[in-house]
Design a protein around this motif. Structure first.
Motif, PDB file in Angstrom:
ATOM      1  N   HIS A 117       0.842  -1.204   0.000  1.00  0.00           N
ATOM      2  CA  HIS A 117       0.000   0.000   0.000  1.00  0.00           C
ATOM      3  C   HIS A 117       0.868   1.241   0.000  1.00  0.00           C
ATOM      4  O   HIS A 117       1.726   1.383   0.880  1.00  0.00           O
ATOM      5  CB  HIS A 117      -0.893   0.055   1.246  1.00  0.00           C
ATOM      6  CG  HIS A 117      -1.852  -1.081   1.324  1.00  0.00           C
ATOM      7  ND1 HIS A 117      -3.138  -1.003   0.866  1.00  0.00           N
ATOM      8  CD2 HIS A 117      -1.693  -2.350   1.780  1.00  0.00           C
ATOM      9  CE1 HIS A 117      -3.739  -2.176   1.050  1.00  0.00           C
ATOM     10  NE2 HIS A 117      -2.872  -3.009   1.599  1.00  0.00           N
ATOM     11  N   GLU A 118       0.579   2.127  -0.936  1.00  0.00           N
ATOM     12  CA  GLU A 118       1.372   3.349  -1.004  1.00  0.00           C
ATOM     13  C   GLU A 118       1.205   4.172   0.279  1.00  0.00           C
ATOM     14  O   GLU A 118       2.150   4.743   0.801  1.00  0.00           O
ATOM     15  CB  GLU A 118       0.901   4.156  -2.217  1.00  0.00           C
ATOM     16  CG  GLU A 118       1.911   5.181  -2.654  1.00  0.00           C
ATOM     17  CD  GLU A 118       1.345   6.092  -3.715  1.00  0.00           C
ATOM     18  OE1 GLU A 118       0.512   5.613  -4.513  1.00  0.00           O
ATOM     19  OE2 GLU A 118       1.737   7.276  -3.702  1.00  0.00           O
ATOM     20  N   LEU A 119      -0.012   4.203   0.796  1.00  0.00           N
ATOM     21  CA  LEU A 119      -0.296   4.998   1.994  1.00  0.00           C
ATOM     22  C   LEU A 119      -0.520   4.071   3.185  1.00  0.00           C
ATOM     23  O   LEU A 119      -0.864   2.901   3.011  1.00  0.00           O
ATOM     24  CB  LEU A 119      -1.568   5.830   1.760  1.00  0.00           C
ATOM     25  CG  LEU A 119      -1.464   6.834   0.601  1.00  0.00           C
ATOM     26  CD1 LEU A 119      -2.831   7.467   0.328  1.00  0.00           C
ATOM     27  CD2 LEU A 119      -0.419   7.908   0.908  1.00  0.00           C
ATOM     28  N   PRO A 120      -0.364   4.611   4.409  1.00  0.00           N
ATOM     29  CA  PRO A 120      -0.615   3.767   5.575  1.00  0.00           C
ATOM     30  C   PRO A 120      -2.077   3.319   5.611  1.00  0.00           C
ATOM     31  O   PRO A 120      -2.964   4.052   5.179  1.00  0.00           O
ATOM     32  CB  PRO A 120      -0.334   4.697   6.754  1.00  0.00           C
ATOM     33  CG  PRO A 120       0.244   5.940   6.205  1.00  0.00           C
ATOM     34  CD  PRO A 120       0.022   5.982   4.740  1.00  0.00           C
ATOM     35  N   VAL A 121      -2.302   2.127   6.136  1.00  0.00           N
ATOM     36  CA  VAL A 121      -3.677   1.632   6.279  1.00  0.00           C
ATOM     37  C   VAL A 121      -4.089   1.868   7.739  1.00  0.00           C
ATOM     38  O   VAL A 121      -3.629   1.171   8.646  1.00  0.00           O
ATOM     39  CB  VAL A 121      -3.747   0.121   5.949  1.00  0.00           C
ATOM     40  CG1 VAL A 121      -5.173  -0.406   6.113  1.00  0.00           C
ATOM     41  CG2 VAL A 121      -3.228  -0.134   4.535  1.00  0.00           C
ATOM     42  N   PHE A 122      -4.915   2.898   7.954  1.00  0.00           N
ATOM     43  CA  PHE A 122      -5.360   3.208   9.314  1.00  0.00           C
ATOM     44  C   PHE A 122      -6.514   2.290   9.682  1.00  0.00           C
ATOM     45  O   PHE A 122      -7.404   2.050   8.874  1.00  0.00           O
ATOM     46  CB  PHE A 122      -5.790   4.675   9.408  1.00  0.00           C
ATOM     47  CG  PHE A 122      -4.635   5.623   9.252  1.00  0.00           C
ATOM     48  CD1 PHE A 122      -3.804   5.895  10.321  1.00  0.00           C
ATOM     49  CD2 PHE A 122      -4.356   6.204   8.014  1.00  0.00           C
ATOM     50  CE1 PHE A 122      -2.711   6.749  10.175  1.00  0.00           C
ATOM     51  CE2 PHE A 122      -3.263   7.050   7.862  1.00  0.00           C
ATOM     52  CZ  PHE A 122      -2.438   7.319   8.944  1.00  0.00           C
ATOM     53  N   ILE A 123      -6.465   1.784  10.896  1.00  0.00           N
ATOM     54  CA  ILE A 123      -7.558   0.923  11.351  1.00  0.00           C
ATOM     55  C   ILE A 123      -8.390   1.765  12.320  1.00  0.00           C
ATOM     56  O   ILE A 123      -7.952   2.038  13.435  1.00  0.00           O
ATOM     57  CB  ILE A 123      -7.027  -0.340  12.054  1.00  0.00           C
ATOM     58  CG1 ILE A 123      -6.040  -1.062  11.117  1.00  0.00           C
ATOM     59  CG2 ILE A 123      -8.169  -1.271  12.440  1.00  0.00           C
ATOM     60  CD1 ILE A 123      -5.420  -2.302  11.700  1.00  0.00           C
ATOM     61  N   ASP A 124      -9.538   2.256  11.837  1.00  0.00           N
ATOM     62  CA  ASP A 124     -10.243   3.219  12.694  1.00  0.00           C
ATOM     63  C   ASP A 124     -11.524   2.657  13.302  1.00  0.00           C
ATOM     64  O   ASP A 124     -12.432   3.386  13.635  1.00  0.00           O
ATOM     65  CB  ASP A 124     -10.487   4.549  11.955  1.00  0.00           C
ATOM     66  CG  ASP A 124     -10.973   4.308  10.549  1.00  0.00           C
ATOM     67  OD1 ASP A 124     -11.454   3.187  10.313  1.00  0.00           O
ATOM     68  OD2 ASP A 124     -10.860   5.215   9.712  1.00  0.00           O
ATOM     69  N   SER A 125     -11.545   1.334  13.463  1.00  0.00           N
ATOM     70  CA  SER A 125     -12.716   0.751  14.125  1.00  0.00           C
ATOM     71  C   SER A 125     -12.700   1.169  15.596  1.00  0.00           C
ATOM     72  O   SER A 125     -11.660   1.582  16.120  1.00  0.00           O
ATOM     73  CB  SER A 125     -12.664  -0.771  14.024  1.00  0.00           C
ATOM     74  OG  SER A 125     -11.562  -1.224  14.765  1.00  0.00           O
ATOM     75  N   GLU A 126     -13.838   1.044  16.252  1.00  0.00           N
ATOM     76  CA  GLU A 126     -13.945   1.438  17.662  1.00  0.00           C
ATOM     77  C   GLU A 126     -12.869   0.756  18.507  1.00  0.00           C
ATOM     78  O   GLU A 126     -12.208   1.393  19.321  1.00  0.00           O
ATOM     79  CB  GLU A 126     -15.336   1.043  18.193  1.00  0.00           C
ATOM     80  CG  GLU A 126     -16.276   2.168  18.604  1.00  0.00           C
ATOM     81  CD  GLU A 126     -15.700   3.578  18.645  1.00  0.00           C
ATOM     82  OE1 GLU A 126     -15.168   3.927  19.706  1.00  0.00           O
ATOM     83  OE2 GLU A 126     -15.787   4.331  17.646  1.00  0.00           O
ATOM     84  N   ILE A 127     -12.650  -0.565  18.276  1.00  0.00           N
ATOM     85  CA  ILE A 127     -11.687  -1.277  19.140  1.00  0.00           C
ATOM     86  C   ILE A 127     -10.229  -0.910  18.825  1.00  0.00           C
ATOM     87  O   ILE A 127      -9.361  -1.041  19.660  1.00  0.00           O
ATOM     88  CB  ILE A 127     -11.833  -2.823  19.083  1.00  0.00           C
ATOM     89  CG1 ILE A 127     -11.775  -3.345  17.642  1.00  0.00           C
ATOM     90  CG2 ILE A 127     -13.041  -3.315  19.830  1.00  0.00           C
ATOM     91  CD1 ILE A 127     -11.499  -4.854  17.583  1.00  0.00           C
ATOM     92  N   SER A 128      -9.952  -0.467  17.599  1.00  0.00           N
ATOM     93  CA  SER A 128      -8.544  -0.298  17.215  1.00  0.00           C
ATOM     94  C   SER A 128      -8.040   1.136  17.237  1.00  0.00           C
ATOM     95  O   SER A 128      -6.841   1.356  17.307  1.00  0.00           O
ATOM     96  CB  SER A 128      -8.322  -0.832  15.795  1.00  0.00           C
ATOM     97  OG  SER A 128      -8.589  -2.204  15.746  1.00  0.00           O
ATOM     98  N   LYS A 129      -8.939   2.111  17.178  1.00  0.00           N
ATOM     99  CA  LYS A 129      -8.405   3.455  16.914  1.00  0.00           C
ATOM    100  C   LYS A 129      -7.529   3.988  18.052  1.00  0.00           C
ATOM    101  O   LYS A 129      -6.687   4.836  17.831  1.00  0.00           O
ATOM    102  CB  LYS A 129      -9.506   4.425  16.509  1.00  0.00           C
ATOM    103  CG  LYS A 129     -10.503   4.741  17.560  1.00  0.00           C
ATOM    104  CD  LYS A 129     -11.480   5.776  17.023  1.00  0.00           C
ATOM    105  CE  LYS A 129     -12.441   6.149  18.115  1.00  0.00           C
ATOM    106  NZ  LYS A 129     -13.778   6.364  17.678  1.00  0.00           N
ATOM    107  N   ASN A 130      -7.731   3.501  19.255  1.00  0.00           N
ATOM    108  CA  ASN A 130      -6.841   3.927  20.343  1.00  0.00           C
ATOM    109  C   ASN A 130      -5.779   2.881  20.671  1.00  0.00           C
ATOM    110  O   ASN A 130      -5.123   2.955  21.708  1.00  0.00           O
ATOM    111  CB  ASN A 130      -7.658   4.258  21.598  1.00  0.00           C
ATOM    112  CG  ASN A 130      -8.508   5.491  21.374  1.00  0.00           C
ATOM    113  OD1 ASN A 130      -8.021   6.486  20.811  1.00  0.00           O
ATOM    114  ND2 ASN A 130      -9.766   5.434  21.757  1.00  0.00           N
TER     115      ASN A 130
END
Ligand code: AHG
Ligand code: MN
Ligand code: MN
Length: 334
Positions: free
Chosen positions: A94-107
């Motif tokens: 992936h050229e860009l970072p893959v952010f995981i922004d689900s409720e359990i993962s974002k913090n």
């Protein structure tokens, strides 16, 4: 009865080394181990595609057959998403970072950099391939993670490892307290501790470099190769040249037997070819933890300040004495 220790048991036991750890890193390592088994299953089937009539066809999910590096990437990212301990993944795919922004993962506290399938050009000819991963703790607190959270020096890695899908499949990792290797027993589907506390021999007789690029190497590298080829009883030269073209497989052999792996800067790759965040740094961490040395020719790889996700670095890594020897040749060319 034979007793053995699985990766899962080992990880839990080792958690005691980190008195304030709450188990997140252990869970993250466990998730990577599980995804590695799924990828291993698919890698083992490579080559069957055509005779099973699958190639180019549409599978049950309505997807075309995927290249294995894309498949591996999806498996690791899915495992990290489901696990909830990782907020962002930087992957070769992936050229860009893959952010995981689900409720359990974002913090979540951790960041993973990954080369999901290393040596992928070897897949079609049944030669070993691998996965390389690197784990950092996130610096920023609250809100979505940022690119700065990812671009940390290799020195700040909290764990790193690789999986080699070879004649047997192994997972080798470090959390900064030595290096341990686990072999997958396919009959029980578990990685079992087979290589505790791996130490790389201080000196070795194997050098690994793509000599086809010889004319494009700097003077120092050319002279070092001539040194490896020279005859001398005392230093057991000439050395043996071994190069698979899968970083993981080349490193794994040299880690166990002693040797040096080199991918220098060349005219076509002025910064080297291998990527700092998910190839050089994790391997450098493992090599150092096993008692070896990893340099870009000028400085310790782990001290390089990263500026971009996919940046490249030259690398000279392996047995301490061998890396110091090549550095002598490089110093003379300056
Ligand atoms: P990847 O398959 O992840 O792109 O990595 C390939 C890398 C590495 O595994 C190997 O050491 C190197 O490329 C080989 O490069 P050359 O073919 O230039 O020697
Ligand atoms: Mn690679
Ligand atoms: Mn790759």
């Amino acid at each position: 009865m034979t007793t053995f220790k699985t990766l899962g048991q080992f990880i839990i036991e080792k958690q005691a080394d980190f008195p304030f750890a709450k188990g997140e890193l252990s869970r993250l390592l466990r998730d990577i181990g599980i995804a590695a088994k799924v990828v291993n299953r698919e890698v083992n089937k490579a080559g069957l595609g055509d005779i099973l009539g699958d190639a180019g066809q549409i599978n049950v999910q309505g997807e075309g057959q995927k290249k294995l590096d894309v498949y591996a990437d999806q498996q690791f990212i899915k495992a990290l998403q489901n696990g909830g301990e990782c907020c962002v993944v930087a992957s070769e795919e992936h050229e860009l970072p893959v952010f995981i922004d689900s409720e359990i993962s974002k913090n979540a506290k951790y960041i993973v950099c990954i080369d999901p399938l290393d040596g992928s050009s070897n897949i079609d000819v049944n030669v070993s391939v691998g996965t390389i991963f690197s784990i950092y703790r996130r610096d920023s607190v609250g809100g979505p993670a940022t690119i700065e959270d990812i671009l940390q020096k290799g020195l700040k890695q909290v764990a790193a490892g690789y999986v080699v899908y070879g004649s047997s499949t192994m997972l080798v990792y470090t959390t900064g307290k030595g290096v341990n290797g686990f072999t997958l027993d396919p009959s029980i589907g578990e990685f079992c501790l087979s290589h505790p506390d791996i130490r790389i021999p201080k000196d070795g007789c194997i050098y690994s470099i793509n000599e086809g690029n010889y004319l494009k190497f700097s003077d120092g590298v050319k002279k070092y190769i001539k040194y490896c080829e020279g005859e001398d009883k005392q230093t057991k030269r000439p050395y043996t040249s071994r190069y698979i073209g899968s970083l993981v497989a080349d490193i794994h052999r040299n880690l166990l037997l002693g040797g040096i792996f080199i991918y220098p800067a060349t005219l076509s790759h002025p910064n080297g070819k291998l990527r700092l965040m998910y190839e050089c740094n994790p391997i450098a961490f493992i090599i150092e933890q096993a008692g070896g040395k990893a340099s870009d020719g000028k400085q310790r790889i782990l001290e390089i300040e990263p500026t971009a996700l996919h940046q490249r670095s030259a690398c000279f890594m392996g047995s301490l004495d061998m890396v110091e020897k090549v550095e002598e040749f490089l110093a003379k060319e300056l």
